[in-house]
Each structure stands twice: as structure tokens, then as C-alpha cells.
Design a protein around this motif. Sequence first.
Motif, PDB file in Angstrom:
ATOM      1  N   SER A 133       0.846  -1.032  -0.142  1.00  0.00           N
ATOM      2  CA  SER A 133       0.001   0.060   0.182  1.00  0.00           C
ATOM      3  C   SER A 133       1.055   1.522  -0.111  1.00  0.00           C
ATOM      4  O   SER A 133       0.134   2.412  -0.818  1.00  0.00           O
ATOM      5  CB  SER A 133      -0.491  -0.181   1.335  1.00  0.00           C
ATOM      6  OG  SER A 133      -1.717  -0.678   0.725  1.00  0.00           O
ATOM      7  N   PHE A 136       2.539   1.937  -3.395  1.00  0.00           N
ATOM      8  CA  PHE A 136       2.055   2.189  -4.659  1.00  0.00           C
ATOM      9  C   PHE A 136       2.238   3.498  -4.843  1.00  0.00           C
ATOM     10  O   PHE A 136       2.375   3.974  -5.812  1.00  0.00           O
ATOM     11  CB  PHE A 136       0.523   2.081  -4.108  1.00  0.00           C
ATOM     12  CG  PHE A 136      -0.795   2.185  -5.282  1.00  0.00           C
ATOM     13  CD1 PHE A 136      -0.715   1.918  -6.828  1.00  0.00           C
ATOM     14  CD2 PHE A 136      -1.149   3.689  -5.250  1.00  0.00           C
ATOM     15  CE1 PHE A 136      -0.843   2.378  -7.436  1.00  0.00           C
ATOM     16  CE2 PHE A 136      -1.939   3.907  -6.196  1.00  0.00           C
ATOM     17  CZ  PHE A 136      -2.428   3.605  -7.206  1.00  0.00           C
ATOM     18  N   HIS A 202      -8.785   9.532  -1.353  1.00  0.00           N
ATOM     19  CA  HIS A 202      -7.933   8.276  -0.609  1.00  0.00           C
ATOM     20  C   HIS A 202      -6.982   8.694   0.511  1.00  0.00           C
ATOM     21  O   HIS A 202      -7.715   7.872   1.628  1.00  0.00           O
ATOM     22  CB  HIS A 202      -7.105   7.280  -1.935  1.00  0.00           C
ATOM     23  CG  HIS A 202      -6.202   6.669  -1.305  1.00  0.00           C
ATOM     24  ND1 HIS A 202      -7.044   5.390  -0.698  1.00  0.00           N
ATOM     25  CD2 HIS A 202      -4.867   6.542  -1.574  1.00  0.00           C
ATOM     26  CE1 HIS A 202      -6.305   4.252  -1.033  1.00  0.00           C
ATOM     27  NE2 HIS A 202      -4.690   4.991  -0.939  1.00  0.00           N
ATOM     28  N   ILE A 206      -8.670   7.312   4.628  1.00  0.00           N
ATOM     29  CA  ILE A 206      -7.746   6.573   5.307  1.00  0.00           C
ATOM     30  C   ILE A 206      -6.892   7.662   6.360  1.00  0.00           C
ATOM     31  O   ILE A 206      -7.101   6.807   8.074  1.00  0.00           O
ATOM     32  CB  ILE A 206      -5.726   6.515   4.548  1.00  0.00           C
ATOM     33  CG1 ILE A 206      -5.811   5.549   3.613  1.00  0.00           C
ATOM     34  CG2 ILE A 206      -4.921   6.301   5.689  1.00  0.00           C
ATOM     35  CD1 ILE A 206      -4.517   5.713   2.639  1.00  0.00           C
TER      36      ILE A 206
HETATM   37 ZN   LIG Z   1      -2.888   4.089  -1.358  1.00  0.00          ZN
END
Ligand SMILES: [Zn+2]
Length: 228
Positions: A133, A136, A202, A206
Motif C-alpha cells: 500500500s 504504491f 483516498h 485513510i
Molecule cells: Zn493508498
Amino acid sequence: MTADDSNKMQAEKIAETITNAVMEHRIAPGSKLSESRMAEAFKVSRTKIRQALTMLAESGLVRLLPNRGAFIASPTVQEAREVFALRRILEPEIIRGVISQAKKSDIKQLKEHLKAEKDARAASNRRTIIRLSGDFHLLLASICGNRYIEKMMAELCPLTCLVIALYDVPQTPACPEDEHDKIVAAIEAGDDAKGVELMLHHLTHIENALNLDGGFDDDQVDWDMVLG
Ligand SMILES: [Zn+2]
């Protein structure tokens, strides 16, 4: 290569190993890093360990405390919010850079990365999921064509992992499941606006999944309650 150069390389390698361990949540925030134990584990001199710790301290991943030694950083709620605030500034720029710079091979690499994430999820390999994650976002930064942004992201990603390790709500995935796929689709379509919107969504997603409203800061401790 001079002897000094090889010394530096090894310290970098040690720093990288520790950074990866943090990214995979194999070292907890606040952990004490003993020079002698590290020297033993890495089979190098304490001087070299100190060099690696200094590098990590410069990037904010390690705190060096006089007379107490080195510790993995343990970001406060305020620092956690600052990390996300900075990422919200940098990552839209990364998306725009990637869309204008990405070669076919970069898109291919992004898709291979998505596949690796999918495989790790299918295997419920949590450590790998967490590391991938973060990777990326580092991969996007490496494609965007701005070396200073790339450097900042190399510091911010491990810090984000520490923040997630500290403030994670159990069962929260590191990066919500299909959001990376959607971001890559927008990049491939050359859609700046959509890509930026998805990235901001995104990052907010998070941050909102973390328990940042709790009282982890010293100045938020209710001492009356503690002392009963
Ligand atoms: Zn991410």
C-alpha cells in the motif's frame, strides 16, 4: 569506490531495512533501538549503526534522545494530521506529474503493482498488504518526475505507516481496497481532474479511518481520571 563510500552504502542499507520493517509494521512506534543489539544483528560496527540511525533521524523516522538512545518515532495526533495535510498537497501534484510523464512501461509497472496488491489481499498477507500500500504511493512519486517530491514522499510514507500502526482501528486495511485501481484507471485515461479527486478522497478516507480523536497526546491526558 573508497572505503568511506562503502561505509556509507552499508549504513544506507541498514536504514533501508529498518524503514521497510516500519512499513511492514514489524517494528512498533516508540521501540528502543539498541546500538549493541543492532550491531550484532547486522554484523557491523556500532559506528555504522550510528550512521544509519543518524540518517533515520534526519528523515524523522527515528528520535535520538541524549543519554537515552535511539527510538522509533511515535508521531502525535497533531503530527499525524500534519503528515496527511502535506500528503494532500503533494499527491495531487504527483498525479498531474504521472499523467504528463508516464511512459507505457510505467503504466505496466503500476498495473503489475495492483496485481501484487490483489494477490496479497487474496492471501490475507497483512504485512505485505501494508508494505505494498505504501509502495504504491512511492511508485507514483518515482514516476512523477519531481525528485524533491519523491524525496519527501520517501520520508512521509514510512511516517504514515507509523501513524497507521499507532492509530489504526483493528481490521482497517492500510489503503482501502479498490481505490488504487481507480486511481490507475484515471491515470491511464489521462484524466487529471478525476485522478486528483480520487487521490484526495483516498487520503481523506485513510485519515478518517484512523482513531485520531483519541487522547494520545500528553497534553490531552485527563490526569484527574488517571489519578482517580
Ligand atoms: Zn493508498
